[in-house]
Write an enzyme that holds these catalytic residues in place. Sequence first.
Site, PDB file in Angstrom:
ATOM      1  CB  SER A  35      16.491  40.597  23.150  1.00 18.65           C
ATOM      2  OG  SER A  35      15.869  41.328  22.115  1.00 18.65           O
ATOM      3  CG  ASP A 336      14.697  34.806  17.762  1.00 20.02           C
ATOM      4  OD1 ASP A 336      14.812  35.671  16.878  1.00 20.02           O
ATOM      5  OD2 ASP A 336      14.925  35.037  18.971  1.00 20.02           O
ATOM      6  CG  HIS A 339      16.687  38.419  18.589  1.00 24.99           C
ATOM      7  ND1 HIS A 339      15.581  37.769  19.080  1.00 24.99           N
ATOM      8  CD2 HIS A 339      16.779  39.588  19.257  1.00 24.99           C
ATOM      9  CE1 HIS A 339      15.020  38.507  20.034  1.00 24.99           C
ATOM     10  NE2 HIS A 339      15.731  39.631  20.161  1.00 24.99           N
TER      11      HIS A 339
END
Length: 384
Positions: A35, A336, A339
């Site tokens: 991610s 978040d 990240h």
Amino acid sequence: INNSSSLLSFLFAVISSISSPVKGCFTSIISFGDSVSDTGNSIEISVLETGKLPHTAFPPNGCTFFHRPTGRYCDGRLVIDFLAEALGLPFLPPYYRYKNGTSENFENGVNFAVGGAGALNSSFPGIYNPSTNVSLVDEVNSFKQFLNLRTDFKQLLRNSLIVMGEIGGNNYGHAFKQGKSIEDVRNFVPPVVDSITSSINELIELGAVTFLVPGKFPIGCSPTYLTLFQGSDKDQYDPLTGCLTWLNQFSQYHNQLLRKELEKIRNLHPDTNIVYADYYSTTLRIYHSPNKFGFKETLKACCGTGGLYNYNLSRACGYPPLRQCCNDPSSYMSWDGIHYTEAVNRLIANVVFEELMNSIHSLNNLCPTSTINKLRMIYPKSEM
Ligand SMILES: *[C@@H]1O[C@H](CO)[C@@H](O)[C@H](O)[C@H]1NC(C)=O
Ligand SMILES: *[C@@H]1O[C@H](CO)[C@@H](O)[C@H](O)[C@H]1NC(C)=O
Ligand SMILES: *[C@@H]1O[C@H](CO)[C@@H](O)[C@H](O)[C@H]1NC(C)=O
Ligand SMILES: *[C@@H]1O[C@H](CO)[C@@H](O)[C@H](O)[C@H]1NC(C)=O
């Protein structure tokens, strides 16, 4: 760079110069990972695997730069986006969105990174990944399929910047969440690093020359880990940063092993360029002096639904969708809970770009002399 004030002036020097792209060294960027560098793949993969959209398909993800969710786990651009900009290349299209065989979309880069992916898959003893079945092996296999369609694949590999990672974080993260001890999780580090170096070796065999290999962030500063281990003994927290020391030591253990193995590859393949990207030191400097870099919140997520670190393991950013960003995302380090914000990614990218450009002189014939000379002017040696 020994102290943060010289780092600060150094970073700002780079910020002003990164706006003029350095063209001509690489024709494309090829990215593998999770991610941290996903530019939209997990939306496709998640729909295929579960029939559902991931939380990054909903606002406020994307609120500061793209002004819509793109599948990036961020309010804006990722490190890989800033690198593409700096090198004069377009943002990397996600491979799994266009895997019907069209390669014209991938002329200047392609991204195989998938949110949730691990370096190890579930066939490795003790590894269970509830978020996706995609692992680094699958990403590299997809790339090989892609190369099969190209007659110019040798040239493509030679002229590409391969960004290998960050990857492996999900294997550690899930193991910690599944209640495994630090000793157990440490045992995953050698095979994770082995999977990264095997992938690099495989691509070198095919003809790849230049790699950028990011290390791990200081995970002890991450809201997700701080929430997971909330209420630890006071002496486990660094009094200066509020980060969990033993988890940062874990990141360092991964990074040390990775660097050692990268050095072995360099020795075996002196004609390659393998640049380690030091995400750990770069971000730790910000945790040490956040004000100097314009950050007010270091350990609280910008996008969250409450709690000490504004992070809830069962309610990720985007579930439920919120219309708006937090006030001033650029004053937060964490987007978040897992990240970084675009503001942090930009600073990391500046340092990484500098690391990359400083090692580029050893790239025989890859960068035109005019480009190298331009780089020497932008990045005088004395700055380091
Ligand atoms: C492949 O997918 C892309 C994006 O969805 C689309 O633009 C393109 O027309 C497709 N190509 C073929 C040959 O189906
Ligand atoms: C898991 O990864 C190993 C290599 O690390 C590979 O040989 C194996 O095929 C993979 N299994 C699946 C199910 O993808
Ligand atoms: C992974 O693959 C297995 C077997 O095909 C499947 O049952 C499972 O749902 C998959 N998991 C995810 C997260 O897609
Ligand atoms: C986290 O979210 C869950 C599900 O919405 C909720 O039940 C729980 O109370 C929340 N935890 C905290 C600490 O806010």
